[in-house]
Design a protein around this motif. Structure first.
Motif, PDB file in Angstrom:
ATOM      1  N   ARG A  18       0.873  -1.174   0.000  1.00  0.00           N
ATOM      2  CA  ARG A  18       0.000   0.000   0.000  1.00  0.00           C
ATOM      3  C   ARG A  18       0.912   1.228   0.000  1.00  0.00           C
ATOM      4  NH1 ARG A  18      -3.255   0.580   4.617  1.00  0.00           N
ATOM      5  NH2 ARG A  18      -4.121   2.359   3.533  1.00  0.00           N
ATOM      6  N   ALA A  58      -7.503   1.762  -3.235  1.00  0.00           N
ATOM      7  CA  ALA A  58      -7.080   0.813  -2.201  1.00  0.00           C
ATOM      8  C   ALA A  58      -5.942   1.392  -1.356  1.00  0.00           C
ATOM      9  CB  ALA A  58      -6.652  -0.512  -2.832  1.00  0.00           C
ATOM     10  N   ALA A  62      -8.322   2.374   1.947  1.00  0.00           N
ATOM     11  CA  ALA A  62      -8.474   1.142   2.736  1.00  0.00           C
ATOM     12  C   ALA A  62      -7.975   1.382   4.150  1.00  0.00           C
ATOM     13  CB  ALA A  62      -7.716  -0.014   2.089  1.00  0.00           C
ATOM     14  N   THR A  64      -6.689  -0.308   6.903  1.00  0.00           N
ATOM     15  CA  THR A  64      -6.115  -1.595   7.296  1.00  0.00           C
ATOM     16  C   THR A  64      -4.856  -1.363   8.123  1.00  0.00           C
ATOM     17  OG1 THR A  64      -4.773  -1.757   5.287  1.00  0.00           O
ATOM     18  CG2 THR A  64      -6.954  -2.741   5.204  1.00  0.00           C
ATOM     19  N   ARG A  68      -0.222  -4.251   5.453  1.00  0.00           N
ATOM     20  CA  ARG A  68      -1.135  -5.061   4.642  1.00  0.00           C
ATOM     21  C   ARG A  68      -0.877  -4.783   3.172  1.00  0.00           C
ATOM     22  NH1 ARG A  68      -4.377  -9.271   6.382  1.00  0.00           N
ATOM     23  NH2 ARG A  68      -5.094  -8.823   8.466  1.00  0.00           N
ATOM     24  N   ILE A  70      -1.880  -5.195  -1.105  1.00  0.00           N
ATOM     25  CA  ILE A  70      -2.968  -5.170  -2.079  1.00  0.00           C
ATOM     26  C   ILE A  70      -2.657  -6.261  -3.094  1.00  0.00           C
ATOM     27  CG2 ILE A  70      -4.027  -3.831  -3.942  1.00  0.00           C
ATOM     28  CD1 ILE A  70      -3.044  -1.315  -2.414  1.00  0.00           C
ATOM     29  N   ASP A  87      -8.152  -5.794  -1.222  1.00  0.00           N
ATOM     30  CA  ASP A  87      -7.538  -5.204  -0.037  1.00  0.00           C
ATOM     31  C   ASP A  87      -8.212  -5.776   1.207  1.00  0.00           C
ATOM     32  OD1 ASP A  87      -9.710  -3.418   0.943  1.00  0.00           O
ATOM     33  OD2 ASP A  87      -9.301  -2.257  -0.858  1.00  0.00           O
TER      34      ASP A  87
END
Length: 142
Positions: A18, A58, A62, A64, A68, A70, A87
């Motif tokens: 990301r 994303a 996102a 998260t 993390r 994608i 995602d």
């Protein structure tokens, strides 16, 4: 003896961080994927644009945990390109009106207008979602 038209794979997937540079990396992956397909050049301009928009969404939206990834996936069947961006955030994207003077808010509008179809689905296992779109050569040539 049968003639082989294309030996290019019909599916591809990879993971991206990301990061603000990920849309560019995703476009490179799509160019490589479509390079071996007979109609790939007709799908590339619209495919790159819509992939960039989905990956950017994303990366920017996102919610998260740090680290993390994608996942992007491409599939090609009967000249129809399918793009998926996965995602770990389960929040669904919403199509909204972009402000006339604003620079943001047009990504999903572009996907809605240029893709043959698009949608959002939960991922298997219940963690996150993926946004997908289908691009046909006719739409890509527009």
């Amino acid at each position: 003896m049968p003639e082989t038209v294309s030996t290019a794979p019909t599916e591809h997937a990879c993971w991206l961080p990301r990061h603000r540079k990920s849309p560019n990396a995703a476009r490179r992956e799509l160019r490589r994927f479509l390079a071996g397909h007979p109609d790939g050049e007709n799908l590339l301009p619209t495919g790159e644009l819509l992939l960039s928009e989905l990956v950017t969404n994303a990366v920017q939206h996102a919610r998260t945990a740090r680290g993390r990834l994608i996942q992007i996936r491409f599939g090609l069947a009967r000249d129809l390109l399918r793009i998926e961006v996965h995602d770990a955030d389960s929040g669904r994207p919403a199509l909204r009106d972009a402000l006339e003077c604003g620079e943001a808010g047009r990504g999903l509008l572009l996907v809605h207008e240029l893709a043959q179809s698009w949608g959002c689905c939960p991922r298997r296992g219940g963690i996150g979602k993926f946004v997908w779109c289908h691009i046909a050569p006719e739409a890509a040539a527009a």
